[in-house]
Design an enzyme around this catalytic site. Structure first.
Site, PDB file in Angstrom:
ATOM      1  N   ASP A  40      -2.391 -10.985  -2.140  1.00 45.91           N
ATOM      2  CA  ASP A  40      -2.966 -10.402  -0.917  1.00 45.91           C
ATOM      3  C   ASP A  40      -4.417 -10.011  -1.222  1.00 45.91           C
ATOM      4  O   ASP A  40      -4.739  -9.642  -2.355  1.00 45.91           O
ATOM      5  CB  ASP A  40      -2.145  -9.170  -0.524  1.00 45.91           C
ATOM      6  CG  ASP A  40      -2.559  -8.583   0.813  1.00 45.91           C
ATOM      7  OD1 ASP A  40      -1.873  -8.855   1.816  1.00 45.91           O
ATOM      8  OD2 ASP A  40      -3.573  -7.854   0.853  1.00 45.91           O
ATOM      9  N   HIS A  72       0.826  -1.229   0.000  1.00 50.28           N
ATOM     10  CA  HIS A  72       0.000   0.000   0.000  1.00 50.28           C
ATOM     11  C   HIS A  72       0.857   1.276   0.000  1.00 50.28           C
ATOM     12  O   HIS A  72       0.332   2.369  -0.219  1.00 50.28           O
ATOM     13  CB  HIS A  72      -0.928   0.045   1.216  1.00 50.28           C
ATOM     14  CG  HIS A  72      -1.966  -1.039   1.220  1.00 50.28           C
ATOM     15  ND1 HIS A  72      -2.819  -1.248   0.162  1.00 50.28           N
ATOM     16  CD2 HIS A  72      -2.273  -1.987   2.151  1.00 50.28           C
ATOM     17  CE1 HIS A  72      -3.621  -2.287   0.443  1.00 50.28           C
ATOM     18  NE2 HIS A  72      -3.298  -2.751   1.636  1.00 50.28           N
ATOM     19  N   ASP A 117      -4.359 -12.833   3.631  1.00 50.40           N
ATOM     20  CA  ASP A 117      -5.600 -12.340   4.242  1.00 50.40           C
ATOM     21  C   ASP A 117      -6.846 -12.652   3.405  1.00 50.40           C
ATOM     22  O   ASP A 117      -7.950 -12.267   3.784  1.00 50.40           O
ATOM     23  CB  ASP A 117      -5.502 -10.841   4.582  1.00 50.40           C
ATOM     24  CG  ASP A 117      -4.743 -10.043   3.552  1.00 50.40           C
ATOM     25  OD1 ASP A 117      -4.479 -10.581   2.446  1.00 50.40           O
ATOM     26  OD2 ASP A 117      -4.403  -8.876   3.830  1.00 50.40           O
TER      27      ASP A 117
HETATM   28 ZN   LIG Z   1      -3.840  -7.259   2.766  1.00 49.79          ZN
END
Ligand SMILES: [Zn+2]
Length: 342
Positions: free
Chosen positions: A159, A123, A246
């Protein structure tokens, strides 16, 4: 030895506030996985810090200065991104582990490398920390691979969140392919199917947004119908993976239903592409994964998958009927038709 793990006991020094998902126990999971690999005769090395020059290939100088000013301080850089007194140094080690992984694989000393790091990176933008991320570890790795002679670098990001930072850093670069599968709509909001790149990089950003609730078969379809054919046509010199766990069915932050066995299948599919395109040269850097049991099991299965024989992937069957993967793949095929044979 074909696989090496890169990890550091210092990753536990990146302390986050109580209750924060990026908690210190995540570092302990990584220590356990590394220790088991070492106990079985595997190689584990500690990373060096990434240098300013390595970080400055993807982050701007003013941002690097601002992050350096957090040294020794606990501050909030955005609503969920906190430093502890040691985070500045730990984040440099995480990016350094990604650089080290690339160097080992590009130099030929190892075929595959897995960097078990925290904080995560995908991110982090050129000039902004966000979503628990400070330095974009995988982007630092990709930029480093380019300086070591890799002409075409592919990044696959499984992810559950879209890697906004990674996409933005390479969206106009045709030499770095970015492929992301992610829950959508979801944090951070980017990663729509029509985001396919910018300028000369158009076609080299591949987004597979998938509706919440997706099961193993959905990921299998998205991978086999889009991600893998694009990778095979791109023919990378090096395959990089943003390995977040995740999307796991146990994860508390997201809403996907992926099993541990499906992470093994994804990893094995990617290894097969690396074997075909680039002598198995492949490196992985951890991203998210917030259920500790799921994270441990997923990392162990990835280590086993990378160190065992290269067999055809065996995708598990959830038995749940879902069209999420097919819808995602069909939308991606429409968006990518001008660029890839799908
Ligand atoms: Zn993540």
């Amino acid at each position: 030895m074909s696989l090496i793990l890169i990890s550091s006991e210092h990753f536990a020094d990146h302390q986050t506030p109580p209750g924060h998902p990026e908690r210190v126990e995540r570092a302990e999971v990584m220590d356990v996985v590394a220790a088991r690999w070492r106990d079985g005769g595997g190689e584990v090395v500690a990373p060096r810090r990434a240098t300013h020059e390595q970080l400055a290939r993807v982050h701007d100088a003013e941002y690097l200065r601002r992050i350096s000013e957090t040294a020794g301080q606990a501050v909030a850089l955005d609503p969920d991104t906190y430093t502890s007194t040691d985070t500045y140094e730990v984040a440099q080690l995480a990016a350094g582990a990604a650089v080290d992984a690339v160097e080992r694989v590009m130099s030929g000393s190892h075929t595959m490398a897995l960097a078990l790091v925290r904080p995560p990176g995908h991110h982090a933008e050129r000039s902004r920390a966000m979503g628990f991320c400070f330095y974009n570890n995988i982007a630092v790795a990709a930029a480093h691979a380019r300086t070591m002679g890799a002409q075409r670098v592919a990044i696959v990001d499984y992810d559950v969140h879209h890697g906004n930072g990674t996409q933005h850093m390479f969206e106009s670069n045709p030499n770095v392919l970015y492929i992301s599968s992610h829950q959508y709509p979801f944090y951070p909001g980017t990663g729509a199917v029509d985001e396919t790149g910018v300028g000369a990089g158009t076609g080299f950003t591949v987004n597979l947004p998938i509706e919440a609730g997706a099961v193993d078969e959905d990921y299998q379809t998205a991978f086999q119908d889009v991600a893998l054919p694009v990778l095979r046509q791109f023919k990378p010199d090096l395959l990089l993976v943003s390995a977040g766990f995740d999307a796991h069915e146990r994860d508390p932050l997201a809403n996907m239903r992926v099993s541990t066995e499906a992470f093994a299948a994804m990893t094995l599919e990617l290894r097969a592409v690396a074997a075909e395109c680039c002598s198995e040269r492949m490196m992985l850097v951890t991203e998210g994964g917030y259920d500790l049991r799921a994270l441990t099991a997923s990392l162990e299965t990835v280590v086993k998958t990378l160190s065992g024989p290269l067999e055809p992937a065996r995708w598990p069957a959830s038995g749940v009927k879902s069209s999420r993967g097919r819808l995602s793949a069909e939308a991606a095929k429409r968006a990518l038709k001008p660029f890839w044979r799908l």
